[in-house]
Scaffold this motif. Structure first.
Motif, short mmCIF file in Angstrom:
data_model
loop_
_atom_site.label_atom_id
_atom_site.label_comp_id
_atom_site.label_asym_id
_atom_site.label_seq_id
_atom_site.Cartn_x
_atom_site.Cartn_y
_atom_site.Cartn_z
N PRO A 153 42.83 41.48 5.29
CA PRO A 153 43.61 42.44 4.51
C PRO A 153 43.54 43.83 5.12
CG PRO A 153 42.05 41.24 3.13
CD PRO A 153 41.70 40.93 4.53
N LEU A 154 44.60 44.59 4.96
CA LEU A 154 44.70 45.91 5.58
C LEU A 154 43.50 46.80 5.25
CD1 LEU A 154 46.48 47.84 7.22
CD2 LEU A 154 47.55 48.54 5.08
N GLU A 155 43.15 46.87 3.97
CA GLU A 155 42.09 47.81 3.57
C GLU A 155 40.75 47.47 4.22
OE1 GLU A 155 42.83 50.61 2.27
OE2 GLU A 155 44.93 49.98 1.99
N GLU A 156 40.51 46.16 4.34
CA GLU A 156 39.27 45.72 4.97
C GLU A 156 39.24 46.13 6.46
OE1 GLU A 156 36.49 44.52 4.08
OE2 GLU A 156 35.67 43.71 5.96
N ALA A 157 40.34 45.92 7.14
CA ALA A 157 40.42 46.29 8.56
C ALA A 157 40.26 47.80 8.74
CB ALA A 157 41.75 45.84 9.15
N LEU A 158 40.90 48.55 7.86
CA LEU A 158 40.81 50.01 7.96
C LEU A 158 39.38 50.48 7.72
CD1 LEU A 158 44.06 51.08 6.06
CD2 LEU A 158 43.65 51.21 8.51
#
Lengths: 234, 254
Positions: free
Chosen positions: B140-145
């Protein structure tokens, strides 16, 4: 007005215009046919007649030009890579030189366009459809003048000029050390290829077996209707 | 099976990893690499944007912000073409395992996010070998960020997608850019049959899964017991003080 049309599925992100006030004029033809001479003559003639003129040619972009020169000297690039390098160079000039010039109302004189790159690559066995698609982000010029001369007329010009060039003699694709013979074979193939491509891309063929003066007169005559509607300063 | 664009099967195998920044794909590929080498396989590693010939141009273009979406796309295609012609295809013909960190799907995702025509992009990259397995590390985007932005001082211009002008703040722009890329990736899973790895799972579990998927393809691969040549000579009782380096000569300038 130059109507903005692409050759295929390629596109230029961020560029949105249907037409631009300038004119895109391309001179094509094999080595030694007198392209640069005619570009120089036309440049001066157009300026003297009150047009703003911009000039551009292959492998001259600020982005890729130096890298391309280096790579060619070392003969180190494979065919696909070299074509992509050329395409990058061309895209850079298209976006940074040609389109701004057209937008500003210049007559943009271009010494070779995508056709030379396609022809030389096809002769080297690169897939024609792939090349056509690769260069399909190119906008369609207002006119493509294809200067065509026979080998018999080209050879003396090359000898009197800078001599036989490694790449223009196809030394990378043909066997042996005989640069003259290779030049003949390679250029014959290239001329045949240009003729093929010319049909598809609607070249205006100009007989370049004639003197520079006659070719120049012919080109001026053919250019006039294309320039119609522009407002020269004098 | 790795196959040439015209369908010709090659004796080698090509394993590639894809995913947005911070998905952990490079870590997983590195672990796979070490495992394959320890198993005695001949492994060639290749990485996005690393061809020595093209790199100087790309670096200058990035540093001076000369690149547009179109030239950005073309120069990266030139990079892959160069590695394909000189590194990947010869190794696959010889029967080696080739590992690629990022592949054509990176170009489809990034350049697609930059507004280039997807059809044109797919044709552009039609020179690329079809990989044996293409792993997509989905996160998920937030995890990668969260993973990537912790303790990170500054984002580079193109990395953040600042050329798209999505937001004047590099971090916000990066987030929006990554979101677009993530969308592009997710659309490609089905189109290209990407093998999805859940990149939120523990690292070791992911690696076990990757190895299990790679294993069936390893049977006929070329094996080579590569040790530093000085060690090879020593084994045969050859020593000498002019034998200087323990490392295998580097083939590419960095």
């Amino acid at each position: 007005m130059t109507k903005i049309r692409y050759y295929g599925t390629g596109n230029i992100p961020g560029f949105e215009a249907n037409e631009l006030p300038g004119r895109l004029i391309v001179l094509e033809g094999t080595d030694g046919v007198g392209r640069s001479t005619q570009v120089a003559l036309l440049h001066e003639w157009l300026e003297a007649n009150g047009y703003a003129v911009a000039q551009t040619g292959l492998a001259r972009s600020s982005l890729v030009g130096p890298g391309l020169m280096r790579a060619k000297q070392g003969h180190t690039l494979g065919d696909t890579t070299l074509n992509l390098f050329y395409a990058t160079d061309f895209a850079d000039r298209l976006e940074k030189e040609i389109l701004p010039a057209l937008r500003a109302g210049f007559v943009c004189l271009t010494d070779r366009y995508i056709y030379s790159m396609i022809a030389r690559a096809v002769v080297r066995g690169v897939d024609y459809d792939w090349l056509k698609d690769l260069f399909s982000f190119a906008i369609v010029p207002d006119a493509v003048f294809y200067l065509e001369a026979d080998l018999e007329h080209l050879i003396p010009r090359v000898i009197a000029g800078e001599g036989f060039d490694y790449w223009e003699s196809g030394m990378d694709v043909l066997r042996g050390d005989d640069i003259f013979e290779n030049y003949r074979v390679y250029q014959t193939r290239l001329l045949a290829q240009f003729r093929q491509i010319g049909k598809e891309y609607k070249f205006i063929t100009v007989d370049a077996n004639r003197s520079a003066h006659e070719v120049f007169t012919d080109l001026r005559r053919r250019l006039k209707p294309i320039l119609r509607g522009m407002q020269p300063a004098v | 099976m790795a196959t040439l664009p015209d369908g010709t099967p090659l004796p080698g195998k090509l394993f590639i990893v894809e995913g947005i920044d911070g998905s952990g794909k490079s870590t997983q590929l590195d672990l796979l690499h070490k495992w394959l080498v320890s198993e005695g396989h001949l492994v060639v590693f290749t990485e996005w944007n690393s061809s020595p010939l093209v790199r100087r141009t790309t670096q200058r273009g990035k540093k001076e912000q000369l690149l547009t979406p179109l030239t950005f796309s073309l120069i990266h295609a030139a990079d892959l073409a160069d590695r394909m012609e000189r590194q990947v295809i010869p190794a696959l013909k010889a029967g080696a395992a080739v590992l690629a960190d990022r592949y054509i799907y990176t170009a489809f995702a990034r350049d697609g996010a930059r507004g280039l025509n997807p059809k044109w992009l797919r044709k552009l990259y039609s020179f690329a070998v079809r990989p044996t397995v293409a792993f997509y590390f989905q996160v998920p985007l937030e995890e990668a960020l969260r993973r990537i932005l912790v303790g990170r001082p500054a984002l580079k211009w193109y990395e953040a997608g600042m050329d798209l002008g999505l937001d004047p703040d590099p971090y916000e722009c990066f987030r929006l850019f990554q979101k677009r890329i993530l969308g592009q990736y997710n659309d490609m899973i089905e189109e290209f049959g990407l093998t999805v790895i859940d990149a939120t799972r523990p690292l070791i579990q992911q690696q076990q899964q990757v190895r299990a998927l790679v294993m069936p393809h390893l049977k006929e691969l070329m094996r080579a017991n590569l040790m530093p040549w000085r060690q090879v000579l020593a084994k045969e009782g050859l020593y000498g003080r002019y034998l200087q380096s323990d490392t295998v000569p580097r083939l590419v300038e960095q």
